[in-house]
Design an enzyme around this catalytic site. Structure first.
Site, mmCIF file in Angstrom:
data_model
loop_
_atom_site.group_PDB
_atom_site.id
_atom_site.type_symbol
_atom_site.label_atom_id
_atom_site.label_comp_id
_atom_site.label_asym_id
_atom_site.label_seq_id
_atom_site.Cartn_x
_atom_site.Cartn_y
_atom_site.Cartn_z
ATOM 1 N N CYS A 97 0.809 -1.226 0.000
ATOM 2 C CA CYS A 97 0.000 0.000 0.000
ATOM 3 C C CYS A 97 0.840 1.273 0.000
ATOM 4 O O CYS A 97 0.355 2.328 -0.394
ATOM 5 C CB CYS A 97 -0.936 0.008 1.207
ATOM 6 S SG CYS A 97 -2.099 -1.368 1.217
ATOM 7 N N GLN A 111 -5.577 -9.268 6.067
ATOM 8 C CA GLN A 111 -5.571 -7.913 6.606
ATOM 9 C C GLN A 111 -6.862 -7.561 7.339
ATOM 10 O O GLN A 111 -6.837 -6.825 8.322
ATOM 11 C CB GLN A 111 -5.316 -6.903 5.485
ATOM 12 C CG GLN A 111 -3.902 -6.958 4.951
ATOM 13 C CD GLN A 111 -3.579 -5.792 4.043
ATOM 14 O OE1 GLN A 111 -4.079 -4.689 4.195
ATOM 15 N NE2 GLN A 111 -2.730 -6.051 3.063
ATOM 16 N N SER A 116 -11.447 0.646 3.657
ATOM 17 C CA SER A 116 -11.205 1.417 2.435
ATOM 18 C C SER A 116 -11.920 0.791 1.251
ATOM 19 O O SER A 116 -12.150 -0.421 1.204
ATOM 20 C CB SER A 116 -9.700 1.492 2.151
ATOM 21 O OG SER A 116 -9.142 0.187 2.041
ATOM 22 N N CYS A 139 0.048 1.891 6.550
ATOM 23 C CA CYS A 139 0.363 0.497 6.802
ATOM 24 C C CYS A 139 0.517 -0.243 5.479
ATOM 25 O O CYS A 139 -0.080 0.116 4.471
ATOM 26 C CB CYS A 139 -0.719 -0.156 7.659
ATOM 27 S SG CYS A 139 -2.374 -0.071 6.957
ATOM 28 N N ARG A 145 -19.651 9.180 -0.337
ATOM 29 C CA ARG A 145 -21.089 9.009 -0.089
ATOM 30 C C ARG A 145 -21.517 10.013 0.989
ATOM 31 O O ARG A 145 -21.337 9.768 2.199
ATOM 32 C CB ARG A 145 -21.397 7.576 0.337
ATOM 33 C CG ARG A 145 -21.079 6.541 -0.723
ATOM 34 C CD ARG A 145 -21.596 5.166 -0.343
ATOM 35 N NE ARG A 145 -20.905 4.612 0.810
ATOM 36 C CZ ARG A 145 -19.815 3.859 0.758
ATOM 37 N NH1 ARG A 145 -19.269 3.579 -0.418
ATOM 38 N NH2 ARG A 145 -19.272 3.387 1.860
ATOM 39 N N HIS A 156 -8.880 3.452 -2.113
ATOM 40 C CA HIS A 156 -7.489 3.046 -1.909
ATOM 41 C C HIS A 156 -6.982 2.294 -3.140
ATOM 42 O O HIS A 156 -6.916 1.067 -3.147
ATOM 43 C CB HIS A 156 -7.427 2.168 -0.652
ATOM 44 C CG HIS A 156 -6.064 1.738 -0.251
ATOM 45 N ND1 HIS A 156 -4.898 2.275 -0.756
ATOM 46 C CD2 HIS A 156 -5.666 0.769 0.647
ATOM 47 C CE1 HIS A 156 -3.863 1.683 -0.200
ATOM 48 N NE2 HIS A 156 -4.301 0.763 0.644
#
Length: 392
Positions: A91, A151, A247, A378, A210, A348
């Site tokens: 990431c 995760q 995410s 992370c 949203r 993400h």
């Protein structure tokens, strides 16, 4: 030692990774090429003077397998002699690309480098680059028996360790959407977003936010990682992570023009920020998502700063429990934490997220007149990058 500075930072709109998503019909090379083309043209630089293009991309398979930064540069019609390489620190891939670009300039090896990132999660699904049944090996498996977890399970472990309730996670997620909507409505993202041409027309705005998200609506979502076997192994888990407080999978691209301060001034370009300190660190791979905590502590120590010296914190919202645990452990001011929302609202797009966060942070610092920003995110395997920048 040369002083690397950020001259410009831009990103595409964030689009849902679905067949009908706004960017789903755009090949990732074409997506990134449009961002690179606009980065070069709006700064009026000679693209032949760029010495490297360092591209973050996680799922390097299928349409993202062929050194996407190189292909995107060529697809934009830019000079063939400029090279590119691809970075995968999960990431944090494009945040690491920024670190490598700045460090090359600090070393005096290069003067002009573009760091960028791309991920088309609708066209190249997460995990596409994994092949074979065992991707870890016998020695790794023996060290971490009876095994690591995904995760999402790690997110629930983090929530349990820091005593974060489902209601608190959902409240954080709703706030992410509210803050992102406020930024979007107030024009806060306008300067950082560049339009992307698609077969259906030009896309100019994030489609992931949203505005109507509430805690009550999020409370109706099912916990997605609940597992009977893991409940026995980890009786402390309350199974609170949902699609609403995690995410969003997203398509997107981002890019940053980094130069030595000397070269920027020679070209008549205004340095917008400098790098104060960098760090990258590993932490417990079972909890996986906690490394932003020690990464923050170490980068602050390198900078000789305290957290209260920082005006803006960007901690990637991979899951709501990540920034919340970071905030609770470091006693951070929640008003400074992701003030324009984060990946829960904006999405993400793995390889592009590092520069997306830094782009948003830079523009927010400029709009507010504030000085210092800190970013950490992370990364799979229990790692995290951390960066402190100073607005100039």
């Amino acid at each position: 030692m040369k002083n690397p500075v950020i001259v410009d930072a831009i990103r595409s709109p964030m689009a849902r990774a679905k067949p009908d998503g706004a960017l789903a019909q755009v090949h990732p090379v074409d997506l990134l090429s449009q961002v690179l083309e606009q980065l070069v043209s709006r700064n009026k630089i000679d693209p032949g003077q760029v010495q490297d293009v360092i591209c973050g991309c996680v799922s390097q398979a299928g349409e993202q397998a062929g050194t996407p930064g190189r292909l995107a540069w060529l697809a934009a019609g830019l000079p063939a002699h400029v090279p590119s390489t691809t970075i995968d620190r999960k990431c944090g891939s494009s945040q690491q690309a920024v670190h490598f670009a700045a460090q090359a300039i600090m070393a005096g090896v290069q003067d002009i480098v573009i760091a960028c990132g791309v991920e088309s999660m609708s066209r190249v699904p997460m995990g596409s680059s994994r092949m074979g049944k065992n991707t870890t090996g016998a020695r790794f498996d023996a060290r971490y028996a009876p095994g690591l977890v995904g995760q999402g399970v790690s997110a629930d472990l983090v929530a349990a360790k820091w005593g974060l309730s489902r209601t608190e996670l959902d409240a954080y997620a709703a706030r992410s959407h509210q803050r992102a909507h406020a930024a979007q409505s107030g024009g806060g993202f306008a300067r950082e977003i560049v339009g992307i041409d698609t077969p259906a027309g030009r896309v100019m705005a994030d489609e992931t936010i949203r505005a109507g998200t509430t805690v009550d609506k999020l409370a109706g979502l099912k916990a997605v990682f609940e597992n009977e076997e893991l409940s026995v192994r980890f009786p402390q888990i309350q199974w609170s992570t949902t699609a609403g407080n995690a995410s969003q999978m997203t398509d997107g691209a981002s890019a940053m023009l980094i130069m030595s301060e000397e070269r920027a001034l020679q070209l008549g370009l205004r340095p917008r920020a400098r790098f104060v300190a960098f760090d990258v660190v590993g932490d417990d791979p079972l909890y996986m998502l906690t490394a932003p905590i020690p990464a923050t502590q170490r980068v602050l120590a390198k900078a000789g700063m305290k957290l209260d010296d920082i005006h803006h914190y960007e901690i990637n919202e991979a899951f709501a429990s990540v920034p919340m645990a970071w905030q609770k452990e470091l006693k951070a001011d929640g008003e400074r934490l992701n003030p324009r929302g984060g990946a829960i609202a904006l999405g993400h797009p793995l390889g592009a997220s590092g520069i997306r966060l830094m782009t948003t942070m830079l523009h927010a610092l400029e709009d507010s007149g504030q000085r210092y920003g800190l970013q950490s995110m992370c990364e799979a395997g229990g790692m995290a990058n951390a960066t402190i920048i100073e607005r100039l």
